[in-house]
Write a protein that holds these residues in place. Structure first.
Motif, PDB file in Angstrom:
ATOM      1  N   ASN A  24       0.816  -1.212   0.000  1.00  0.00           N
ATOM      2  CA  ASN A  24       0.000   0.000   0.000  1.00  0.00           C
ATOM      3  C   ASN A  24       0.853   1.268   0.000  1.00  0.00           C
ATOM      4  N   VAL A  25       1.859   1.288  -0.844  1.00  0.00           N
ATOM      5  CA  VAL A  25       2.751   2.441  -0.952  1.00  0.00           C
ATOM      6  C   VAL A  25       1.969   3.625  -1.530  1.00  0.00           C
ATOM      7  N   PRO A  26       2.050   4.799  -0.917  1.00  0.00           N
ATOM      8  CA  PRO A  26       1.320   5.947  -1.464  1.00  0.00           C
ATOM      9  C   PRO A  26       1.843   6.359  -2.839  1.00  0.00           C
ATOM     10  N   GLN A  27       0.928   6.842  -3.673  1.00  0.00           N
ATOM     11  CA  GLN A  27       1.275   7.348  -5.000  1.00  0.00           C
ATOM     12  C   GLN A  27       1.099   8.863  -4.998  1.00  0.00           C
ATOM     13  N   ARG A  28       2.062   9.562  -5.583  1.00  0.00           N
ATOM     14  CA  ARG A  28       1.956  11.020  -5.683  1.00  0.00           C
ATOM     15  C   ARG A  28       0.854  11.364  -6.679  1.00  0.00           C
ATOM     16  N   VAL A  29       0.014  12.334  -6.326  1.00  0.00           N
ATOM     17  CA  VAL A  29      -1.076  12.774  -7.194  1.00  0.00           C
ATOM     18  C   VAL A  29      -1.154  14.297  -7.192  1.00  0.00           C
ATOM     19  N   LYS A  30      -1.856  14.828  -8.187  1.00  0.00           N
ATOM     20  CA  LYS A  30      -2.191  16.250  -8.212  1.00  0.00           C
ATOM     21  C   LYS A  30      -3.650  16.358  -7.807  1.00  0.00           C
ATOM     22  N   VAL A  31      -3.963  17.331  -6.969  1.00  0.00           N
ATOM     23  CA  VAL A  31      -5.323  17.485  -6.469  1.00  0.00           C
ATOM     24  C   VAL A  31      -5.779  18.918  -6.691  1.00  0.00           C
ATOM     25  N   GLN A  32      -6.968  19.060  -7.288  1.00  0.00           N
ATOM     26  CA  GLN A  32      -7.595  20.376  -7.407  1.00  0.00           C
ATOM     27  C   GLN A  32      -8.549  20.539  -6.236  1.00  0.00           C
ATOM     28  N   LEU A  33      -8.554  21.744  -5.662  1.00  0.00           N
ATOM     29  CA  LEU A  33      -9.358  22.020  -4.477  1.00  0.00           C
ATOM     30  C   LEU A  33     -10.424  23.065  -4.779  1.00  0.00           C
ATOM     31  N   ASP A  34     -11.523  23.033  -4.010  1.00  0.00           N
ATOM     32  CA  ASP A  34     -12.528  24.086  -4.121  1.00  0.00           C
ATOM     33  C   ASP A  34     -12.186  25.230  -3.158  1.00  0.00           C
ATOM     34  N   GLU A  35     -13.103  26.172  -3.007  1.00  0.00           N
ATOM     35  CA  GLU A  35     -12.843  27.354  -2.153  1.00  0.00           C
ATOM     36  C   GLU A  35     -12.618  26.985  -0.691  1.00  0.00           C
ATOM     37  N   GLN A  36     -13.225  25.888  -0.241  1.00  0.00           N
ATOM     38  CA  GLN A  36     -13.059  25.451   1.148  1.00  0.00           C
ATOM     39  C   GLN A  36     -11.885  24.468   1.311  1.00  0.00           C
ATOM     40  N   ARG A  37     -11.050  24.362   0.288  1.00  0.00           N
ATOM     41  CA  ARG A  37      -9.875  23.474   0.269  1.00  0.00           C
ATOM     42  C   ARG A  37     -10.262  22.008   0.327  1.00  0.00           C
ATOM     43  N   ILE A  41     -10.865  17.178  -7.812  1.00  0.00           N
ATOM     44  CA  ILE A  41     -10.333  16.336  -8.888  1.00  0.00           C
ATOM     45  C   ILE A  41      -8.989  15.775  -8.440  1.00  0.00           C
ATOM     46  N   VAL A  42      -8.785  14.478  -8.711  1.00  0.00           N
ATOM     47  CA  VAL A  42      -7.536  13.793  -8.357  1.00  0.00           C
ATOM     48  C   VAL A  42      -6.931  13.243  -9.634  1.00  0.00           C
ATOM     49  N   GLN A  43      -5.654  13.559  -9.868  1.00  0.00           N
ATOM     50  CA  GLN A  43      -4.977  13.095 -11.079  1.00  0.00           C
ATOM     51  C   GLN A  43      -3.679  12.398 -10.707  1.00  0.00           C
ATOM     52  N   ARG A  44      -3.536  11.146 -11.175  1.00  0.00           N
ATOM     53  CA  ARG A  44      -2.277  10.422 -10.990  1.00  0.00           C
ATOM     54  C   ARG A  44      -1.233  11.018 -11.915  1.00  0.00           C
ATOM     55  N   GLU A  45       0.029  10.656 -11.697  1.00  0.00           N
ATOM     56  CA  GLU A  45       1.109  11.192 -12.539  1.00  0.00           C
ATOM     57  C   GLU A  45       0.903  10.809 -13.997  1.00  0.00           C
ATOM     58  N   THR A  46       0.308   9.658 -14.250  1.00  0.00           N
ATOM     59  CA  THR A  46      -0.054   9.272 -15.611  1.00  0.00           C
ATOM     60  C   THR A  46      -1.557   9.033 -15.627  1.00  0.00           C
ATOM     61  N   VAL A  86      -7.860   7.082   0.082  1.00  0.00           N
ATOM     62  CA  VAL A  86      -7.494   8.060   1.106  1.00  0.00           C
ATOM     63  C   VAL A  86      -6.432   8.965   0.501  1.00  0.00           C
ATOM     64  N   LEU A  87      -6.691  10.256   0.518  1.00  0.00           N
ATOM     65  CA  LEU A  87      -5.724  11.262   0.068  1.00  0.00           C
ATOM     66  C   LEU A  87      -5.060  11.855   1.295  1.00  0.00           C
ATOM     67  N   PHE A  88      -3.786  12.214   1.162  1.00  0.00           N
ATOM     68  CA  PHE A  88      -3.202  13.020   2.225  1.00  0.00           C
ATOM     69  C   PHE A  88      -2.310  14.088   1.632  1.00  0.00           C
ATOM     70  N   GLU A  89      -2.367  15.236   2.278  1.00  0.00           N
ATOM     71  CA  GLU A  89      -1.547  16.381   1.900  1.00  0.00           C
ATOM     72  C   GLU A  89      -0.427  16.502   2.910  1.00  0.00           C
ATOM     73  N   ASP A  90       0.815  16.495   2.421  1.00  0.00           N
ATOM     74  CA  ASP A  90       1.961  16.743   3.280  1.00  0.00           C
ATOM     75  C   ASP A  90       1.975  18.253   3.523  1.00  0.00           C
ATOM     76  N   LEU A  91       1.652  18.669   4.736  1.00  0.00           N
ATOM     77  CA  LEU A  91       1.528  20.093   5.036  1.00  0.00           C
ATOM     78  C   LEU A  91       2.874  20.800   5.134  1.00  0.00           C
ATOM     79  N   ILE A  92       3.969  20.050   5.071  1.00  0.00           N
ATOM     80  CA  ILE A  92       5.305  20.662   5.049  1.00  0.00           C
ATOM     81  C   ILE A  92       5.712  20.964   3.612  1.00  0.00           C
ATOM     82  N   THR A  93       5.504  19.991   2.699  1.00  0.00           N
ATOM     83  CA  THR A  93       5.934  20.168   1.309  1.00  0.00           C
ATOM     84  C   THR A  93       4.822  20.642   0.379  1.00  0.00           C
TER      85      THR A  93
END
Length: 102
Positions: A24-37, A41-46, A86-93
């Motif tokens: 269950n290694v996490p995969q890096r994704v791009k996430v679009q957020l609404d006004e309330q964060r 939309i979730v997009q994988r690297e490919t 499950v998505l997670f945001e690294d709040l440091i990076t």
């Protein structure tokens, strides 16, 4: 004993075929957020992005402050097509990651 094998603590043998690997290694994704964060939309690297159909629980984790800090915001979501992740945001990076729920 074959030179490629080593003896384990129980007296048996171990070879490369049964070596440890991460699950269950996490995969890096791009996430679009609404006004309330909230993720929309979730997009994988490919591949194409998937719309978030619903959002479940969310929580925050602050850990290992004495070493390298881990500060994350987790969000459980259902993606279009019914996939629960499950998505997670690294709040440091600021990077987003995706894992399958356990």
């Amino acid at each position: 004993m074959n030179p490629d094998q080593t003896r384990n603590a129980e007296g048996g043998t171990r070879n490369g075929a049964d070596s440890l690997r991460a699950l269950n290694v996490p995969q890096r994704v791009k996430v679009q957020l609404d006004e309330q964060r909230r993720p929309t939309i979730v997009q994988r690297e490919t591949g194409n992005g998937k719309r978030v159909e619903s959002q479940g629980e969310n929580w925050r984790m602050d850990d290992e402050w004495w070493r390298q800090p881990i500060v994350r915001r987790y969000v459980e979501v259902v993606l279009e097509g019914g996939g629960r992740v499950v998505l997670f945001e690294d709040l440091i990076t600021g990077e987003w990651w995706m894992q399958k729920p356990v």
